[in-house]
Each structure stands twice: as C-alpha cells, then as structure tokens.
Design an enzyme around this catalytic site. Sequence first.
Site, PDB file in Angstrom:
ATOM      1  N   TYR A   1       0.832  -1.205   0.000  1.00 30.66           N
ATOM      2  CA  TYR A   1       0.000   0.000   0.000  1.00 30.66           C
ATOM      3  C   TYR A   1       0.869   1.259   0.000  1.00 30.66           C
ATOM      4  O   TYR A   1       1.819   1.391   0.780  1.00 30.66           O
ATOM      5  CB  TYR A   1      -0.910   0.020   1.234  1.00 30.66           C
ATOM      6  CG  TYR A   1      -1.670   1.328   1.387  1.00 30.66           C
ATOM      7  CD1 TYR A   1      -2.762   1.612   0.572  1.00 30.66           C
ATOM      8  CD2 TYR A   1      -1.284   2.279   2.327  1.00 30.66           C
ATOM      9  CE1 TYR A   1      -3.455   2.807   0.690  1.00 30.66           C
ATOM     10  CE2 TYR A   1      -1.967   3.479   2.456  1.00 30.66           C
ATOM     11  CZ  TYR A   1      -3.047   3.738   1.630  1.00 30.66           C
ATOM     12  OH  TYR A   1      -3.716   4.928   1.738  1.00 30.66           O
TER      13      TYR A   1
ATOM     14  N   ASN B   1       1.376   9.991   6.960  1.00 33.55           N
ATOM     15  CA  ASN B   1       0.419   9.002   7.462  1.00 33.55           C
ATOM     16  C   ASN B   1       0.648   8.729   8.953  1.00 33.55           C
ATOM     17  O   ASN B   1       0.925   7.604   9.373  1.00 33.55           O
ATOM     18  CB  ASN B   1       0.565   7.711   6.646  1.00 33.55           C
ATOM     19  CG  ASN B   1      -0.614   6.777   6.797  1.00 33.55           C
ATOM     20  OD1 ASN B   1      -0.493   5.591   6.547  1.00 33.55           O
ATOM     21  ND2 ASN B   1      -1.763   7.285   7.192  1.00 33.55           N
TER      22      ASN B   1
ATOM     23  N   ASN C   1     -14.102   5.471   2.581  1.00 32.43           N
ATOM     24  CA  ASN C   1     -13.020   4.665   3.168  1.00 32.43           C
ATOM     25  C   ASN C   1     -12.768   5.052   4.618  1.00 32.43           C
ATOM     26  O   ASN C   1     -12.614   4.188   5.489  1.00 32.43           O
ATOM     27  CB  ASN C   1     -11.747   4.863   2.335  1.00 32.43           C
ATOM     28  CG  ASN C   1     -10.561   4.107   2.909  1.00 32.43           C
ATOM     29  OD1 ASN C   1     -10.631   2.913   3.146  1.00 32.43           O
ATOM     30  ND2 ASN C   1      -9.467   4.823   3.129  1.00 32.43           N
TER      31      ASN C   1
ATOM     32  N   ASN D   1       1.179   3.506   8.158  1.00 27.70           N
ATOM     33  CA  ASN D   1       0.709   2.292   7.497  1.00 27.70           C
ATOM     34  C   ASN D   1       1.273   2.255   6.076  1.00 27.70           C
ATOM     35  O   ASN D   1       1.226   3.286   5.378  1.00 27.70           O
ATOM     36  CB  ASN D   1      -0.818   2.276   7.456  1.00 27.70           C
ATOM     37  CG  ASN D   1      -1.376   1.056   6.756  1.00 27.70           C
ATOM     38  OD1 ASN D   1      -1.047  -0.066   7.135  1.00 27.70           O
ATOM     39  ND2 ASN D   1      -2.165   1.260   5.724  1.00 27.70           N
TER      40      ASN D   1
END
Length: 718
Positions: free
Chosen positions: A74, A251, A472, A370
């Site tokens: 990802y 993030n 999401n 992440n």
Amino acid sequence: MAHSWMIFRESEVLDNLLEDGRVYNLTGSKLSLGSVVAVSRYRVPVDIDEACLSIVAASAAALVANSDVGQIIYGVNTGFGGSADSRTEKIEELQRTLIRELHYGIGASAPNEKTQQATNANSVALRRRLPILEPLERLLPNVWVRASILVRINSLIAGHSGVRQVVVQSLSQLLNRDILPLIPLRGSISASGDLSPLSYIAGTIQGKPTVRVRLGSADGSYSDTTAAEALEKAGVASVKLAAKEGLAIVNGTAVSAGVASLALWEAHQLAIIAQLLTCLSVEALCGTGESFDPLFGHVRPHPGQIDCSNNMFRFLERSLLVHHNDGNNDTLRQDRYSIRTASQWLGPALEDLLLAHQQIQIELNSVTGNPIIDMETGRMLHGGNFQAKAVMSAMEKVRSAIQSIGRMLFAQCTELINPATNRGLPPNLTADDPSTSFVMKAVDIMTAALQSELGFLANPVGSHVRTAEMGNQSLNSLALVSARYTHTALDVLTQLVAAHLFALCQALDLRAMNLLFLEKLKPQILEITGTSMSYGDEHPAMKELWAAFLIRLEQTTRADAGNRFNAIIESLQPILIRHFDVKQGSTTFLSRLEKWTETCGETCLRTFEATREEYGARANATPYLGAASQRLYIFVHDTLNVPFLRTAHIRTPYSEIAQSEAEMSGQGLSSSNAHSNTVGSYISAIDAALRNGELCGVAMECLRNAQSEAATPDGLSQ
C-alpha cells in the site's frame, strides 16, 4: 504516581534541557512533555541517536527488499485510501503526487497572482474593507509546527516506516535551522493521520517553491519565504522522496499528538495554579483549613483528592487569615462548597489529566503509520496505527478538566465579590465608597462570560465524526480539531485565572487593611468608652461592645464610610444602656451617651480614612498570608506592579490641556493621571505572566516547597 510528582518530573526534564549548550537526543522511545516543550517553545536543538540511524537504514533496506520481490504494498505501488485498488510502477512519482495533492489547505500559499489582481480591481469598497480574521489566525502557530516535526521524527526513527536516513536528518534540520512551513489550521480529520498538515512538512524538505515557510533568525524573528529559498539560505539540501517516504511522513498522528502535548502541558500548569488560587480564596474569605485535613483522604482514598488536599493543606500553613470555625458566632458552621469541596472537585480532574498524560506519552513514542515493517521478519503489515482516537480521547478529558477547574474558580470569584457571601468584604471589592465605586462588578460579569464559554467548549468533538474519502475513512478521530479547541479552552481558562487572581489580591489587601484599621481603632474605642462611662478595662460591657462592633462592621459593608460608622455606633447604644448604673443618674448618662456616640463615630471615620490612605500608599498583606500565598501576592504586586486598586488608579487620563486647566482652576489633578490604567490592563498583565511562564514558575516554587515534606511519589502520605 500523583499529579504533583508527575509535574516535578516533567519540569526537571525541561529545566535540564534549558541549560546552555544542551541538545535533545532523539531515540524514538523517550520523548516526554518536558522535552516537547523544550524543543518547540524554547528552540532547543536536536540530534538523532546513532543507533536509531542504523535501524532507519535497515528499515529502508527491508522496504526495498519487499518491493523488489514484487509485493503489492500500500502506498508504494498502489493508490491511496479508497483508491488503493489502483496499481502503478511510477514509484517516486506516486510520492510526489501524494504530497502535491494534499496541499489543499487555505491560507498557507500565496494567492494566484491573476486572481489577486482581479480581486483588487473589483471595487474601491472591496479594497477598503478590513478582514474579519487576520490571515495568521488560519495557520498553525510556530510552536505547534515545531512540536509536530519533532513528534514525526521520533516516530520515524523507531525503524518501522521504511524511510531513509536522509529524510529524518532533513526533518531534524528543519528544527535546528528553524525552517517552519505555513500549515493551515483546519482541514485534518486525523483519520489516516494528519495528512494535509504533514504534507507541508514533507513539501518543505523537498524544497518546493509552492510551500511557504517562516525562516527563523537568531533574534527570534521570522521572515516569510519559500521552502526552496529557505533551504538554500540555510545550506540544507532538498530531498527527493523515494518509495513510501511521502506516505511515511504524512500518514501519522504527529500534528495531533504534538499540539495535544502542548495543551496538556498548559493544563497541568493551570491545575497547580488552581490549587493555589483556592488557598488564596480560603484566606480572602477567612475560611478554615479543616476541609483539607488528611483524614478526609484517608477515609476516601481517591489519589487526586489526596494529592490536591495535601498540597492545599500545606499551602495554608502559617496563614493568619485561616480560622477555626466552631460555629459559635451564628454564621455558617462550614465554608461554602467552592472552597470546602475543592479537593473533592479538583481531584477527579487531576486524575483525568494523569490518564490523558499517559495516553499522550504513549502516543509521542509510538510508530504511527501504514504499512509498518516487522524488522524481525521483514514482513510488511497493513493496519490502522494512524488512527488518532487515543489523542482525541485525551483531549476530551483535558477539556472536561478545564471546565471543572474554571467552574470552581468562577464560583470562588463570584462569592468573593458578592457582599452576601464574602464575609465582611465590601461589595465589588471596592476600597472606596460603595455608592460611587463598583470596581469588580465588571470582573464578575467577565468571569461569567468566560465560564459560559468553557462550558460550551467542554462539549465532545468526537461525536461529530463524518465519513470521508470515498467512504473509506468511515471512522476518523478529529484529534487535531479536539486539540485545537483544547487550546482555545486553555486560553479562556487563563483569562479566568488572571481575573480571579486580580480579585483575590484586591480582597487580601482589603482584609489586611481592615485588620490594620481594627488594630488602630480598638484601643481608641475602648479608651473613649472607659473614660465616658467610667468603666475599667475588665468591665463586661467593654468586651461585649467590641464583639458587637465587629459584627456590625461586617454587616454594614454596603454603606459609605461617612454614614457607616455613625450607624454602627448608634446600634451599640443598647449595650451601654443595659449596663447603665442608676447611681449615675439618667440625665448625666444620656448626656455622656450622646457625647460617646459622637466621639466614637468621628474616631471611627477618621481612623478608617487615615488607615485607608496609609495602606493604599504602602499596601502589603504578606504578614497575614501563608507562604504560598505570599509568593503569588508579591509577584502580582511587586513584579507586575498591580496595585491595591483605588478609583484613582483607573481614572481616565487627562490631556495636557485639561491638566493645565484643572491646575489653574485649583482642582490640582495629579499628573500621574496621564498614565492611568484600566482594570483590564491590570488583568492583562497577569494574563501575560501566565502565558510567558513567569507565573507558572512561581507556582512551581510554591509546589516544591509544599511537597518537600511528602515522603513518596504517590502523594498519599502527609
């Protein structure tokens, strides 16, 4: 661990880092509130532990290894968020796209030149119109930005994020060279981290000309420039982001955690000051220390209550204004709730602050992002460590504690100003005649407004979550929003504390002045009475008369001095009549009684007015105060030059012409009137001392002295 001991520990960290030449060494696991404050507020430089740099290099290598074997990772070869079903081989371009498209905040970028020209040419009226908000109010303060950068570095150097050494070293250079991006205040929901705010930090180390920054100088001033120009001036190389590095920077929860840690620091300080102000309130209201007796904590052992009660019990030691209340004078047998239940009210708030502290402390030393890399196995793990619910939870508790503290201080302040509840102080705490001076009435109104706002700000932010980003981000913490509103609440509470402390010092001066007045008056009244009525010193009427005088003095504070004392003395006549000796003859007695009434009334007024002038010229309540109260009182009066307030201090300044005309007409107005203050300017001086840390330093010294006798960090011993 008790709240007080935690404050000591964090303060020691800060004090040690503020020594000349100290550099804070980042390890990824030891960041504390004290070190965040040192680096963000005091610009202490940082370096990164060598062992951490080795781990960072290994983490970057592990990422490359996973990517080289064709793993779908990802944010490395996929899209982002709800677009993670897309794939790409443009690894580096993906990171640049992410950072570029997260620059959506309002106020951080220079406006488009053509749009600005069109706006300026629109109309004369538009050009003249003043802004409702200043632009800087839409940006994160520099201190918040520094805290955010610091926390993000600490997370990345733990070695689970896959960034290269150059990234964390460049971020540390932003702190050491004081290159701070302009970051919009709003726009983060703190779900997948604080994406947009952190993107401006990423854009700064990229040296982007579209990112605006403030470049600090040695004198503490800042100049506005671009990231590209700032890096060039500072001699810092820009960074070309590699795989995952843009995502790794944005993030995470660093902005929420950094801003929250600064809010928590301020809340801790104000919680200590609230305990001190409660003790000043006890003294100003002539309350009792009985409420803080250790037995209450022994039989109800809540840690916060015990810590708070122990502190206040010690703060009040040696105060001459604290009384034992035996209920024999037909007044309230016990103090009102605002001071009597202060430890039970503040205790749970301290426990909330401790729990919030634990949550923020963990967050400051956590890997948030992440995916993360398991360095033992090399696995890439996809999860949700960017969710900042823990930070939001901490801030909700802090705001609730702030509201509780404010509610208690407001209750104390309004009881102090109200003659129905302040135990013999004049209405509105005026030192002049109550019919023409209402000096604290406006303060009473202001504190009500401030506390009302605190009540609104205590409402939870986390209950207003909305689904975002293609569905999401169905859960998002709003942690940064919550932290921002916590700072707003702290701003309001700081003003409330300043107003209350101002009122308290005025009340303590009135108490001291009254004691000085009684000390001077008593021998005169007893001498006049003894001479007029042929009483000896031990005559029962003498003691009864003085006791009755004190009661009537407390009951007549609403009256002007010119009328007050004649009324008091006349009300004492029945005592002398009861002790009338018929052998004296009624005519002779009535004549003496009339003369006694006139003489005592004149003596009271003359002594009161002389004492008021004498005390006003050299106000000093310290001989009557406990050690902790003395420190605060001296700081306010001597350091901040906040006086025992008389009407003359706040009289409207006169112009030179008016002053000259007044002198010619014989009014003799003092030239000092040209430099008069307002009630607001005096409160503002206290507010400024709270904000710059001076008053907090005084409070910490009071706490250190009070805690010197404590045996254990749990605060459970007396």
